[in-house]
Write an enzyme that holds these catalytic residues in place. Sequence first.
Site, PDB file in Angstrom:
ATOM      1  N   ASN A   1     -10.005  -2.602  -6.584  1.00 11.33           N
ATOM      2  CA  ASN A   1      -9.202  -1.733  -7.443  1.00 11.33           C
ATOM      3  C   ASN A   1      -9.774  -1.610  -8.852  1.00 11.33           C
ATOM      4  O   ASN A   1      -9.474  -0.653  -9.565  1.00 11.33           O
ATOM      5  CB  ASN A   1      -7.765  -2.247  -7.539  1.00 11.33           C
TER       6      ASN A   1
ATOM      7  N   ASP B   1       0.831  -1.199   0.000  1.00 15.60           N
ATOM      8  CA  ASP B   1       0.000   0.000   0.000  1.00 15.60           C
ATOM      9  C   ASP B   1       0.870   1.254   0.000  1.00 15.60           C
ATOM     10  O   ASP B   1       1.889   1.299   0.685  1.00 15.60           O
ATOM     11  CB  ASP B   1      -0.896  -0.013   1.253  1.00 15.60           C
TER      12      ASP B   1
END
Length: 238
Positions: free
Chosen positions: A62, A14
Amino acid sequence: MAHHVPKHVAIIMDGNRRWAQARGLSSRRGHEAGVAAARALLESLSEGPIDVLTLFAFSSENAGRTPAEVSDLFKLFASTITEEMNRLGELGVQLKLIGDRSVLGGALQRTVERAEGISRDGAQRTLVLALGYGGRWDLATAAKALAERVLSGEIAPDHIDESTLEAHTALADLPPVDMCIRTGGEQRLSNFMLWQLAYAELFFTPVLWPDFTPDQFRQMLEEFSGRHRRFGVQEAVL
């Protein structure tokens, strides 16, 4: 190195976009920097005892990003895998993809399949890429497979237990996850490997993924070696 190490490490990578934004760069530049960090980590593990490294590269959620960013990501994945597939074989690393391949597009699917085939022979360790993956998707897919077996008469509902369900999950053929790292400062799993992380040791760091180094990883391995893993079993109270 301390007395024991994990066999299977999973990482939620991340912070690529925040890393780029802080430098006035495009999201693609951030993702490229993230690829470089992943490559450096994999290289550092080439002689180590870790058997499996799983990288959360693209989640089910995503896919909801802008079409332009998703397209750039898929192109970056395809070019990186193409560049690295022979190198993986040299390092004795087999590539395995987990996730819903239907969301990846034909070109990336074919690239992954080719890399999986090339890297399979003589592999000593495994690199798992989670692309189009979600923990809920994994469990729903396993449940669907079991339901189909029940409907066909292959298995009775009473014979379904934890081990039966686990055998139908995406990582059923690999060792259990011992350790999960999330970079970027968030302290949640974000739908990653909900079944497999039940007893994994969790590590969180504010370091954004492109800045995460092999030395920082080794420091976490040292901390892991000092943890007392109970796997849900409580110690007796004296």
